[in-house]
Structures are given as structure tokens and as C-alpha cells.
Design a protein around this motif. Structure first.
Motif: not given
Ligand code: C2O
Length: 586
Positions: A484-501, A531-538
Motif C-alpha cells: 500500500k502506498g508504495s510508488d503509487a504513480r508507477r503502478h497506477r492503472v486508473g480508477s473506476f466507480t460503479l456509477f449507474g450499476i 519492465a524498464a525498471l526490471d519490476l515486471w516478471n510474468p
């Protein structure tokens, strides 16, 4: 017909616009038509012809400027661009020229940034006029099409039996932007008539709230927090406790993650698969159909939920968290300023060039929707009627008063073959922060190689989201975040909500396709960044979904997500898939 004063009546330019002639180093290379093209190129970019300017000769400099125009403004791939002048170049240059000739905002209503109107004091004449009109409309019976209740019900409503004009909002759809534009246009007319009846400003136009700015502009505008108007009467813009999120109502700041439109604005395509294009996927004209466009997901949906706040699953009316529920949202007077901002961003998106344009599909342009106007009569508009706000609807935004949209184009189909790379194996319940592994079979590893080679794009999809009710919080999505909290920017995909579900899963509304909400994100940049930072391992890919606690009122301690009883949300599957790049598909 060419419309700028510069191009109008020029036979050569008109013939090029009609695709009957061209201009190049070898044809019409000398003379007035060439000079006019050069003049318009200089209107487009003052530095387009640094050496010779508009000298009336089609030489190397002009050829280079035309190439630049085609790639930057028309979005033609550099390899495909030819340095001569054809119909698209003339037509777009004509529009740009015409926009620069029009004196700004002549005969048009100007929608202004609400924070600029206020400058220092909480009140300004425009917002006071709006407040008084809201009060006047609220006093009308719900059966009156110009009443507050009827106008809100056009969006969606719990009221039954429903009037034929009610429950019309278009969401999760490529009609999201044009439907809401029409809705605001007629609403603004009704408000303006009420303003005039009160002796208010005759040039009244709806203000907009641009929350994607620093404090205090990312807080609820001041007139929406004052208990009274300057004359001491109750203020209809400020709502009773509970109708808005407590923190927001008290002036808490919105998160930049929720207000930012950058991801949407960077997209250059209007329509395409859910979550991957600016304006949303093709869909039927029914309430909440299909999947979300990028601007709709964020900031639109996020602002709804954060301003409305959490909504208990037991709520069946509009006595709590109005903006969170589409059937209540338009009852909150801030709804209209939020949507004016979304509408402004549509113009700004087109204004960025780079090939951005509205779709030319007849199914989109020809779709008609019905509303009520300021006399209470039923009126209809088609999407094609509302694409140029200045010329067709007589309003502009203060940030770009002279703006003409580029003509609609055939939207390129994005992407070729799609292949699943990997997915979660069990249903995920979203209560608190959860991190789940994403299994990638060895046979699919090569797909990442394709990605690295630029052969394919990669997307993350949160699928089959189910809930009886929108819990009224934002969910952040992170890829491979260690904790939690570590390098959020680098790992952040985006956000979603359930508006209208609630409306999306309503089987009485006949939707195409299966129920279940889905949000898809382009994760190509994040994957290559990791991947460039070697933080991507399948072998060790994880996806984290984290509900975000509503903001605390200024000066109070942050509430934790555990203190809120959120209505349960389940995610059927989270998947990672690759899609071949369309420009490589022949
Ligand atoms: Cu139709 Cu912002 O909602």
C-alpha cells in the motif's frame, strides 16, 4: 462551401475542396490561391513558414508546412502524408481561418468558469441568477416540463408512473456526450427564461466547474456551500446534510486522480472498444448500455460518486447522496456545472487536433433525442445538430471562444486480433484493499515480447462487476504494487466507480449484451515502464483494487474505509489481454 472570408469564392480552392483539383509544387504553385493557403497555415501556427511567409509560391517551405499540418492537425500517419493540398487540408484550414476571423463570442452566450466569476467573494451576479432560477423552478409542480423535478427526471428518476420524456440519460455509450449536451442546452434555456423573469442578466449562461485545478478550485464552489443568498433568503444551491458527501460539502479537496482528464484527452479516437477511446463504444440508444468512454469514466463518473458520497444499499429514494445515483443526480444544482465542464472538455479535445474528430457514422449523427424546451413543448435534436456549439447552439466556453470543430470522420477501427494473456481465477470481493495474482500461462509469455516490440497494445479489464447498489466510492486499480502506498504513480492503472450499476443491471431495460459492468484500461505504458525498471516478471503479476475513503471535512481526521459499510461488490474476472496494433494490420 468554404466559409472563411479568405477562402470564400476562390474557384481553385473550392475545386480542391470538392476533390476536383489539387495544389502542389507542380500545380497552382504560384498566385493568390497559394498565398491564401499560406496565410491560413500561418493562422494555424505562426511559425509554420519561418523564412518566406505567405509569398504566394509553393516551394519547399510550404510543402513542409503542409506535411506538418497533415500529421499534426489531420492525424495522417507521417509515412502516408504527401506534401500537396487536397480536400481535407483545404476544408480544415478554412475552418481554422473562419474561426480566427469571427470576433470572439459574437452573438453567443459564454459559459464561464464559476471560480473566475467569483474571484474573491462567494457570490457573483451569474451564480445569484442561477440560484434564484433554481428556486423558481423548484416551486413549479413536477408535471410542468420546466420544473426542477421534471428536468431532473429527464435524466432518470424513481418517480412513477414515468412521463415519456423521463429516464432518457445516455451512459456507457457513444451518445453520452451529445445527449448531455442537448440536455444542458434546453435546461439552460429554461433557466435563462427564469433568470429574465426575475430581472437577472439577459446574457445568462450556465457556469462550469473546472475541478482539475489547484486548491481552492478543486473544492465545491463557494455559492454551493453558503446557507443564504446575499439577500438573506435560503440558498437552493446548498443542500441539506447527507445529500452531498460531508467532506465535499464542507470544502474538502478532490483528488487529482479523480479530477484529471489527461488520459481521456490523450486519446485520439472518439469511438472504439469500451475504456479505450475518448467518447465511448458504439451502443444502442438506451439508458446505460455497453461500456464507458474514457472521459465518461474519468472525471465524469468519479466526480459524481465523490461529490455524492457513499450511499447505503438500502436507499431507494433521493434523500441521500444524490450525485451518486443517476435517478437523483440532476436534482443537485452542481450536476449542471459538472456537465458543463464535461461538455467543455469535448470541445477542448477536438481543439487539440492530431486527427481527433467526431465519428461520421449515420447511426451516431442521425440519432435523435427528445427534451422539453422553455415553453414546455417537446423538442427533438439529432447528434448532427449539436456538434458546433457556437454556430448551431449559440454558446461558447470562455477558454476558447472562437472554436470550430473539425468535420466528422470515419473513425479508424482500433486494433486487430485480441488475445487473452492471463486472468484471475476466482471471483474477487471488493471490501477493503485486495491484491490478487494474475496467472499467465507460459505459452502466453511471448505476447509481452510483442508488446515490447510495439506490435500490440495491452489492456487490463475488470470484468463482470456486480453489485445491487453503487457503494459510492472510487476504486483505484494498481498493477504489481508491492504494498500500500508504495510508488503509487508507477503502478497506477486508473480508477473506476460503479456509477449507474443499478440501471445497468436492470433487466427490465432491454440492453444489448450481458449484464455486468466492465472497465478496461490501456496499460501499455505502465507495463513497459515497469519492465524498464526490471519490476515486471510474468511469474508474479498482481492486480490491486483499493476502495478510496471519501475526503474528510477540512480540519477533521480522515475516515478509514473500514468504518464505512459498503454495499457488496464482486468482480467476476480481471484479465490482461493483448491487441494487435491496427496500423500493422493490413
Ligand atoms: Cu447522465 Cu453525469 O450524468
Amino acid at each position: 462551401m468554404l466559409t472563411s472570408r479568405l477562402f470564400q469564392g476562390d474557384a481553385v480552392l473550392q475545386a480542391i475542396a470538392d476533390d476536383k483539383d489539387r495544389m502542389s509544387r507542380h500545380r497552382h504553385a504560384l498566385g493568390q490561391p497559394t498565398r491564401k493557403i499560406q496565410t491560413a497555415l500561418l493562422t494555424w501556427r505562426a511559425d509554420a513558414l519561418p523564412k518566406f511567409g505567405a509569398d504566394g509560391q509553393y516551394g519547399n517551405e510550404t510543402a513542409a508546412a503542409v506535411l506538418r499540418f497533415k500529421t499534426e492537425e489531420l492525424g495522417v500517419a507521417p509515412d502516408d502524408a504527401i506534401d500537396d493540398v487536397g480536400p481535407r487540408t483545404v476544408i480544415r484550414l478554412d475552418q481554422i481561418q473562419a474561426a480566427s476571423e469571427t470576433p470572439p463570442a459574437s452573438a453567443a452566450f459564454v459559459r464561464r468558469d464559476v471560480w473566475t466569476l467569483q474571484s474573491a467573494a462567494p457570490w457573483d451576479p451569474m451564480t445569484i441568477a442561477y440560484a434564484k432560477a433554481v428556486r423558481r423552478m423548484q416551486a413549479r409542480p413536477a408535471s410542468d416540463p420546466t420544473s426542477w423535478a421534471f428536468q431532473a427526471a429527464i435524466h432518470a428518476t424513481f418517480r412513477a408512473p414515468a412521463h415519456p420524456l423521463w429516464n432518457g440519460c445516455q451512459h456507457a455509450s457513444w451518445f453520452f456526450l451529445p445527449w448531455h449536451r442537448m440536455y444542458l442546452f434546453f435546461f439552460e434555456k429554461i433557466v435563462r427564461a427564469a433568470v429574465l423573469a426575475d430581472g437577472g442578466p439577459a446574457d445568462f449562461a450556465l457556469p462550469y466547474w473546472n475541478y482539475d485545478q489547484p486548491n481552492p478550485r478543486n473544492t465545491l464552489p463557494l455559492p454551493f456551500r453558503e446557507s443564504t443568498l446575499p439577500d438573506g433568503t435560503p440558498n437552493p444551491l446548498s443542500l441539506a446534510p447527507g445529500l452531498r458527501d460531508a467532506g465535499i460539502a464542507a470544502g474538502a479537496q478532490l483528488r487529482p486522480e479523480d479530477t484529471s482528464s489527461t488520459a481521456a484527452m490523450n486519446s485520439t479516437v472518439f469511438t472504439g472498444p469500451a475504456g479505450t477511446t475518448f467518447g465511448g463504444p458504439r451502443s444502442a440508444a438506451v439508458i446505460f448500455d455497453g461500456g464507458f468512454g474514457m472521459l465518461e469514466r474519468q472525471p465524469h463518473n468519479a466526480i459524481h460518486v465523490v461529490v455524492g458520497g457513499p450511499r447505503p444499499g438500502t436507499a431507494t429514494d433521493c434523500t441521500i447522496a444524490q450525485m451518486t445515483e443517476p435517478r437523483c443526480a440532476a436534482l443537485d444544482p452542481i450536476f449542471w456545472l459538472h456537465h458543463a465542464n464535461i461538455d467543455r472538455l469535448w470541445n477542448r479535445w477536438l481543439d487539440q487536433g492530431g486527427g481527433r474528430a467526431n465519428p461520421s457514422d449515420a447511426a451516431w449523427l442521425g440519432q435523435r433525442f427528445s427534451f422539453a424546451d422553455d415553453t414546455g413543448s417537446t423538442v427533438q435534436l439529432s447528434v448532427a445538430d449539436v456538434l458546433d456549439t457556437a454556430a448551431q447552439l449559440r454558446y461558447v466556453y470562455d477558454d476558447r471562444p472562437a472554436f470550430t470543430p473539425p468535420p466528422p470522420i470515419v473513425v479508424p477501427v482500433r486494433g486487430g486480433r485480441t488475445e487473452l494473456i492471463g486472468a484471475t481465477e476466482e471471483v474477487v470481493a471488493l471490501t477493503d484493499r485486495v491484491t490478487v495474482p494474475l496467472a499467465i500461462p507460459a505459452s502466453n509469455r511471448s505476447l509481452f515480447f510483442d508488446l515490447a516490440q510495439g506490435v500490440s497494445d495491452v489492456f487490463l479489464s475488470v470484468e463482470n462487476i456486480e453489485a445491487d447498489h453503487n457503494p459510492g466510492v472510487v476504486f483505484d486499480v494498481l498493477l504489481n504494487q508491492p504494498d500500500k502506498g508504495s510508488d503509487a504513480r508507477r503502478h497506477r492503472v486508473g480508477s473506476f466507480t460503479l456509477f449507474g450499476i443499478e440501471l445497468m443491471n436492470d433487466l427490465d431495460l432491454d440492453h444489448e449484451g450481458a449484464p455486468g459492468m466492465r472497465h478496461t484500461f490501456d496499460v501499455g505504458e505502465i507495463v513497459s515502464g515497469l519492465a524498464a525498471l526490471d519490476l515486471w516478471n510474468p511469474d508474479t503479476i498482481t492486480v490491486t483494487i483499493e476502495p478510496v475513503a471519501p475526503p474528510a471535512p477540512p480540519g477533521e481526521a480522515q475516515r478509514s474505509i473500514e468504518e464505512l459499510v459498503l454495499s457488496p461488490v464482486r468482480v467476476g474476472r480481471i484479465s490482461l489481454f493483448a491487441q494487435e496494433r491496427s496500423d500493422l494490420v493490413s
